[in-house]
Motif scaffolding. Structure first.
Motif, PDB file in Angstrom:
ATOM      1  N   VAL A 198       0.835  -1.202   0.000  1.00 12.29           N
ATOM      2  CA  VAL A 198       0.000   0.000   0.000  1.00 12.29           C
ATOM      3  C   VAL A 198       0.869   1.250   0.000  1.00 12.29           C
ATOM      4  O   VAL A 198       0.568   2.236  -0.684  1.00 12.29           O
ATOM      5  N   ALA A 199       1.952   1.245   0.756  1.00 21.65           N
ATOM      6  CA  ALA A 199       2.849   2.406   0.802  1.00 21.65           C
ATOM      7  C   ALA A 199       3.411   2.710  -0.584  1.00 21.65           C
ATOM      8  O   ALA A 199       3.451   3.876  -1.009  1.00 21.65           O
ATOM      9  N   ASP A 200       3.834   1.668  -1.322  1.00 21.06           N
ATOM     10  CA  ASP A 200       4.360   1.863  -2.678  1.00 21.06           C
ATOM     11  C   ASP A 200       3.274   2.402  -3.606  1.00 21.06           C
ATOM     12  O   ASP A 200       3.528   3.270  -4.447  1.00 21.06           O
ATOM     13  N   LEU A 201       2.057   1.900  -3.467  1.00 22.89           N
ATOM     14  CA  LEU A 201       0.960   2.351  -4.313  1.00 22.89           C
ATOM     15  C   LEU A 201       0.669   3.833  -4.072  1.00 22.89           C
ATOM     16  O   LEU A 201       0.440   4.593  -5.013  1.00 22.89           O
ATOM     17  N   LEU A 202       0.677   4.258  -2.813  1.00 22.45           N
ATOM     18  CA  LEU A 202       0.391   5.658  -2.495  1.00 22.45           C
ATOM     19  C   LEU A 202       1.462   6.584  -3.078  1.00 22.45           C
ATOM     20  O   LEU A 202       1.200   7.762  -3.339  1.00 22.45           O
ATOM     21  N   ARG A 203       2.650   6.048  -3.301  1.00 29.51           N
ATOM     22  CA  ARG A 203       3.727   6.863  -3.866  1.00 29.51           C
ATOM     23  C   ARG A 203       3.660   6.938  -5.387  1.00 29.51           C
ATOM     24  O   ARG A 203       4.191   7.883  -5.987  1.00 29.51           O
ATOM     25  N   THR A 204       3.016   5.968  -6.033  1.00 27.42           N
ATOM     26  CA  THR A 204       3.103   5.853  -7.492  1.00 27.42           C
ATOM     27  C   THR A 204       1.774   6.035  -8.227  1.00 27.42           C
ATOM     28  O   THR A 204       1.766   6.486  -9.369  1.00 27.42           O
TER      29      THR A 204
END
Length: 403
Positions: free
Chosen positions: A66-72
């Motif tokens: 989820v953290a990676d998704l929020l960044r990309t």
């Protein structure tokens, strides 16, 4: 002679031999494991200086995916840029910090960005917020100003603005207010997750100004609506006086020296000075007769209204309507620009009756049509209920005091 004898017992042998023993007890692994679908709910507010990492840590989220998704993700990136201090974030997660749902502020106050884990994948959507609508009724007395009264009564500024807009055609709120004027109002409050988020529609209002009583009731028909008196007269003017909310008149109607051609020419409209990009609104309901480029007008729009009236809007930076489109009063049709024969950013506005130019600042504007027939009969039943609620509204315990 009488005597009392007390016997003090000696120490109990069992007490003397008692010892405190601390042991680590083994708990079966099955007792430590929660159900896989168990959800923990967290809510937090964005703090100044927050980063994505600090926010997730404070929410106890440990979910790299989820953290990676929020960044990309594009929607997520836009949402993260809107995380102003004070904004609320809601999350549900597993005991290990794996996100089940995460709700962030969306593209507007009515929407939210929803991150959901579904069937092993993560779905990101910009969705409408589900509001719980509640009705509030309050009253207040004017001691100094309208905003002073609404503040003392605990009414949001949006209600004060709404009152000024509703009764603006009857009351000049800058000059006509008197000490002792009073009002009652019924309005919607929109709640989300049990917390008030914003105000909704004003459903009814009564304003007593200098001894004159004015009443307004909201009436909706076909998805649109207006405010009417108890008798069914529309409080909305048929035309707005100005197509811009905030502006100044830089050139009136009449003969003038043309700033580009240097000759005396008739100026057939009014020029409003405003920055490029300022929204231009339709002054009345109508249909787009022309939308495009036209000579010295530059980007130009002509709207046709009832009664043989047309309005024209020139020098626009952009056009947001198309020919033949139906337009409602207050709709955005374009933006202030500097196109055509123009020496600076402004809007050129014309008001024509049967093809003859009239001064927009002086012409008598027609009223909007009143209700009639079956719609009037239905409205009278509805307005009777609203007015009864206004009469039942308890006066506020505090009034605005003069400063």
């Amino acid at each position: 002679m009488v005597a009392a004898v007390a016997v003090i017992p000696g120490p109990d042998a069992t007490t003397i031999n008692q010892k405190a023993v601390i042991e680590n007890l083994l708990v079966s692994p099955e007792a430590e494991i929660l159900p896989e679908d168990a959800a923990f709910f967290r809510e937090d507010r964005i703090q100044r200086g927050d980063t994505l990492a600090s926010l997730l840590q404070r929410l106890n989220i440990d979910d790299p995916e989820v953290a990676d998704l929020l960044r990309t993700h594009t929607l997520a990136q836009n949402a993260m840029r809107r995380l102003t201090p004070g904004a609320t974030v809601h999350a549900s997660m597993t005991a290990g910090g794996r996100v089940l749902t995460l709700a962030l502020p969306g593209s507007s106050s009515d929407r939210q960005l929803l991150v959901e884990r579904r069937d092993g994948s993560i779905v990101v959507r910009d969705v409408a917020v589900e509001f719980d609508t509640r009705i509030q009724a309050k009253s207040a007395e004017i001691r100094n100003s309208l905003f002073g009264a609404t503040d003392e009564a605990g009414l949001p500024d949006s209600v004060a603005v709404g009152l000024a807009e509703i009764f603006g055609s009857e009351i000049d709120f800058h000059r006509d207010l008197r000490r002792g004027d009073h009002f009652r109002v019924i309005y919607e409050v929109l709640y989300h997750r049990g917390m008030p988020v914003k105000t909704g529609r004003i459903l009814g209002a009564e304003f007593v100004n200098d001894g004159h009583r004015y009443t307004a009731v909201w009436n909706e028909n076909g998805g649109r609506g207006d405010y009417y008196t108890a008798e069914g007269k529309n409080l909305k003017r048929g035309f707005l006086r100005s197509p811009l909310e905030f502006s100044r008149v830089t050139s009136g109607m009449g003969m003038r020296m043309h700033p580009i051609y240097g000759t005396m020419r008739a100026h057939k409209g009014v020029d409003y000075g405003a920055p490029i990009g300022t929204r231009v609104r339709s002054t009345a309901d109508g249909t787009v007769e022309f939308a495009g480029r036209q000579g010295g007008y530059g980007n130009f729009i002509v709207l046709r209204h009832a009664g043989g009236i047309t309005t024209a809007y020139g020098h626009l930076s952009r056009i947001d309507v198309r020919q033949g489109q139906r337009i409602h009063q207050g709709d955005t049709i374009g933006a202030v620009g500097n196109t055509g024969s123009s020496t600076g950013p402004h809007l050129h506005y014309e008001f024509r009756v049967a093809g003859e130019h009239k001064d927009p600042l002086k012409v008598i504007l027609p009223d909007a049509p009143p209700l009639s027939g079956s719609e009037l009969a239905r409205f009278r039943q509805h307005s009777a209920t609203i007015i009864a609620q206004l009469n039942d509204a308890a006066p506020t315990s505090r009034v605005a005091r003069a400063e």
